[in-house]
Write a protein that holds these residues in place. Sequence first.
Motif, mmCIF file in Angstrom:
data_model
loop_
_atom_site.group_PDB
_atom_site.id
_atom_site.type_symbol
_atom_site.label_atom_id
_atom_site.label_comp_id
_atom_site.label_asym_id
_atom_site.label_seq_id
_atom_site.Cartn_x
_atom_site.Cartn_y
_atom_site.Cartn_z
ATOM 1 N N ARG A 198 0.856 -1.184 0.000
ATOM 2 C CA ARG A 198 0.000 0.000 0.000
ATOM 3 C C ARG A 198 0.891 1.233 0.000
ATOM 4 O O ARG A 198 1.972 1.205 0.600
ATOM 5 C CB ARG A 198 -0.919 0.018 1.226
ATOM 6 N N PRO A 199 0.508 2.298 -0.683
ATOM 7 C CA PRO A 199 1.316 3.511 -0.636
ATOM 8 C C PRO A 199 1.582 3.939 0.809
ATOM 9 O O PRO A 199 0.685 3.925 1.641
ATOM 10 C CB PRO A 199 0.448 4.539 -1.379
ATOM 11 N N GLY A 200 2.821 4.282 1.077
ATOM 12 C CA GLY A 200 3.212 4.666 2.428
ATOM 13 C C GLY A 200 3.735 3.523 3.267
ATOM 14 O O GLY A 200 4.245 3.742 4.367
ATOM 15 N N ALA A 201 3.627 2.270 2.776
ATOM 16 C CA ALA A 201 4.108 1.107 3.525
ATOM 17 C C ALA A 201 5.637 1.116 3.559
ATOM 18 O O ALA A 201 6.287 1.648 2.651
ATOM 19 C CB ALA A 201 3.601 -0.187 2.898
ATOM 20 N N PRO A 202 6.246 0.486 4.588
ATOM 21 C CA PRO A 202 7.711 0.490 4.687
ATOM 22 C C PRO A 202 8.385 -0.489 3.735
ATOM 23 O O PRO A 202 9.591 -0.381 3.508
ATOM 24 C CB PRO A 202 7.966 0.097 6.149
ATOM 25 N N ALA A 203 7.651 -1.493 3.200
ATOM 26 C CA ALA A 203 8.301 -2.510 2.372
ATOM 27 C C ALA A 203 7.309 -3.129 1.403
ATOM 28 O O ALA A 203 6.092 -3.098 1.617
ATOM 29 C CB ALA A 203 8.910 -3.606 3.256
ATOM 30 N N TRP A 204 7.860 -3.701 0.308
ATOM 31 C CA TRP A 204 7.088 -4.514 -0.620
ATOM 32 C C TRP A 204 6.955 -5.921 -0.053
ATOM 33 O O TRP A 204 7.824 -6.383 0.681
ATOM 34 C CB TRP A 204 7.786 -4.604 -1.971
ATOM 35 N N SER A 205 5.903 -6.621 -0.424
ATOM 36 C CA SER A 205 5.706 -8.005 -0.011
ATOM 37 C C SER A 205 5.713 -8.907 -1.234
ATOM 38 O O SER A 205 5.006 -8.644 -2.214
ATOM 39 C CB SER A 205 4.380 -8.167 0.741
ATOM 40 N N VAL A 206 6.533 -9.964 -1.203
ATOM 41 C CA VAL A 206 6.535 -10.982 -2.251
ATOM 42 C C VAL A 206 6.314 -12.330 -1.595
ATOM 43 O O VAL A 206 6.603 -12.513 -0.409
ATOM 44 C CB VAL A 206 7.854 -10.998 -3.058
ATOM 45 N N SER A 207 5.790 -13.279 -2.348
ATOM 46 C CA SER A 207 5.554 -14.607 -1.806
ATOM 47 C C SER A 207 6.856 -15.406 -1.796
ATOM 48 O O SER A 207 7.550 -15.492 -2.824
ATOM 49 C CB SER A 207 4.501 -15.350 -2.629
ATOM 50 N N GLY A 208 7.172 -16.001 -0.641
ATOM 51 C CA GLY A 208 8.322 -16.875 -0.547
ATOM 52 C C GLY A 208 8.059 -18.256 -1.092
ATOM 53 O O GLY A 208 8.972 -19.088 -1.164
ATOM 54 N N HIS A 209 6.783 -18.536 -1.487
ATOM 55 C CA HIS A 209 6.420 -19.865 -1.975
ATOM 56 C C HIS A 209 6.149 -19.877 -3.478
ATOM 57 O O HIS A 209 5.729 -20.904 -4.010
ATOM 58 C CB HIS A 209 5.175 -20.382 -1.230
ATOM 59 N N ASP A 210 6.366 -18.758 -4.155
ATOM 60 C CA ASP A 210 6.164 -18.716 -5.598
ATOM 61 C C ASP A 210 7.501 -18.575 -6.295
ATOM 62 O O ASP A 210 8.430 -17.961 -5.781
ATOM 63 C CB ASP A 210 5.240 -17.552 -5.983
ATOM 64 N N GLN A 211 7.598 -19.132 -7.494
ATOM 65 C CA GLN A 211 8.833 -19.122 -8.254
ATOM 66 C C GLN A 211 9.034 -17.784 -8.953
ATOM 67 O O GLN A 211 8.124 -16.961 -9.066
ATOM 68 C CB GLN A 211 8.776 -20.245 -9.307
ATOM 69 N N TRP A 212 10.250 -17.562 -9.435
ATOM 70 C CA TRP A 212 10.502 -16.432 -10.320
ATOM 71 C C TRP A 212 9.954 -16.797 -11.691
ATOM 72 O O TRP A 212 10.169 -17.897 -12.192
ATOM 73 C CB TRP A 212 11.999 -16.140 -10.394
ATOM 74 N N ARG A 213 9.217 -15.880 -12.283
ATOM 75 C CA ARG A 213 8.520 -16.145 -13.538
ATOM 76 C C ARG A 213 8.953 -15.152 -14.614
ATOM 77 O O ARG A 213 9.478 -14.081 -14.313
ATOM 78 C CB ARG A 213 7.001 -16.020 -13.341
ATOM 79 N N ARG A 214 8.674 -15.520 -15.859
ATOM 80 C CA ARG A 214 8.894 -14.603 -16.976
ATOM 81 C C ARG A 214 7.575 -13.907 -17.280
ATOM 82 O O ARG A 214 6.783 -14.381 -18.101
ATOM 83 C CB ARG A 214 9.436 -15.359 -18.182
ATOM 84 N N ILE A 215 7.309 -12.834 -16.577
ATOM 85 C CA ILE A 215 6.040 -12.106 -16.675
ATOM 86 C C ILE A 215 6.170 -11.047 -17.760
ATOM 87 O O ILE A 215 7.061 -10.204 -17.716
ATOM 88 C CB ILE A 215 5.659 -11.471 -15.328
ATOM 89 N N LYS A 216 5.257 -11.088 -18.710
ATOM 90 C CA LYS A 216 5.304 -10.177 -19.851
ATOM 91 C C LYS A 216 4.480 -8.907 -19.636
ATOM 92 O O LYS A 216 4.821 -7.844 -20.139
ATOM 93 C CB LYS A 216 4.828 -10.890 -21.117
ATOM 94 N N ASP A 217 3.366 -9.033 -18.919
ATOM 95 C CA ASP A 217 2.534 -7.852 -18.675
ATOM 96 C C ASP A 217 1.594 -8.156 -17.519
ATOM 97 O O ASP A 217 1.463 -9.307 -17.069
ATOM 98 C CB ASP A 217 1.742 -7.462 -19.921
#
Length: 418
Positions: A198-217
């Motif tokens: 959320r805007p103003g939050a101290p950090a981004w959140s990513v899932s530790g259980h998901d792989q790195w992906r080739r995301i196009k859009d």
Amino acid sequence: MAPRRRKKSSWPSPWPSLPPDIAGEVLLRMPSYADRICFAAACRSWRASAAMHREPPHLPCLVFGDGTFRGFPEGDRPFRLPAAAGFLGSCGQWLILKHDAGGGGGYSLANPFSKAAAMAPPPLPSLSCVRAHHEPLLQVAPERAVQEYDQIGLANVAAGEPEPRALSVSKLVVCPAGVVAAVIGGQEGRLGKIAVCRPGAPAWSVSGHDQWRRIKDMAVHRGTLYALDHNEDLLAVSVAGGAPAVSGIARAVTGAPPSFSGLRRLTLHYLVDVSGGAGGGGALLMVRREVCRARPGQGRGIEERFTVFEADFAASRWEELRALGEGLALLVGRWCSAAVRVPEERRRQSAGFIYFLEDGIVDQQNREYSLSAYDYNNGAGFRTYLLEPVMWRDGQDLPATWLLPPKRERRSCRRNRC
């Protein structure tokens, strides 16, 4: 003999006192976002009239790296706002600004047409502040391995995760509930993860259980966040919690990427949300752009092909569209894409076209323009825009992005979606 000075008229100009109802009629005849901005900037009373008539304009504008704005599709007089120069990209109605380490190294969303800081959301955290969320995902769709791509070394492009100091943002969207989602990954842009905050939050959140992906859009459609990977699989991303975190990734559409060709240099993909669109109740489109080497003896060094698909969620597949809907034009780019209904008086020149920015081509040595159009409905080829001097500075092609008119706010959003 000294020239006689003209007497200043004692009669005030009638234009500032333009009645609000007449101003409203004028605004209704201004489909261009750039025209409405210039109208509001003329004087205080016109600004008040523009604020009173908040019917959003239909057409977006182009923003260039030096802060120059130009209306879509052509013919509007450009204007420049120096404060908008140096943006990273755009996200709907917002410009994305990146701050240096001295400013905290984070990001912010800026309204280039307002001096009021209160009009912009709080800043976004730096990519040095990324926290892994280790709660198990309710659902996770692993990235499919396509045998044909495995054989040419595309399936396992990296053995390890990008280092935090090398992370960059390649896409950013704002969800209806105020959650910001970004694709973050290595500087080369081949692998990424979906990060939320959320805007103003101290950090981004990513899932530790998901792989790195080739995301196009990535795009928001009917309140749900969707990501498109290199297999043309459409992934529905669930976001839950007051402190948002990715809670699930489901495969909504199974893609069928084109077969490998030695002539193809690269394939670019764009997701476009069509509000009230091509399918009757609002559609999500995928635009596939193939950049190929010309076959021997055919002259031109580069050939490009466009194909547009609509997501069929019931059948979990992409349906090819032979033509765009009546009066529809698609505007696509790396940071921002949109579908617009072209006004009647401009449909002959613009409807049925795909307007695309050259911001996804790595090798631009042979490019002499930043904006082109493809006549998709008639298959009549390309139209090139050389918008000099707007698009050039010191002999270099200026970066450009689409800036969309503000949308009407929605009161509700799906639960457990962003």
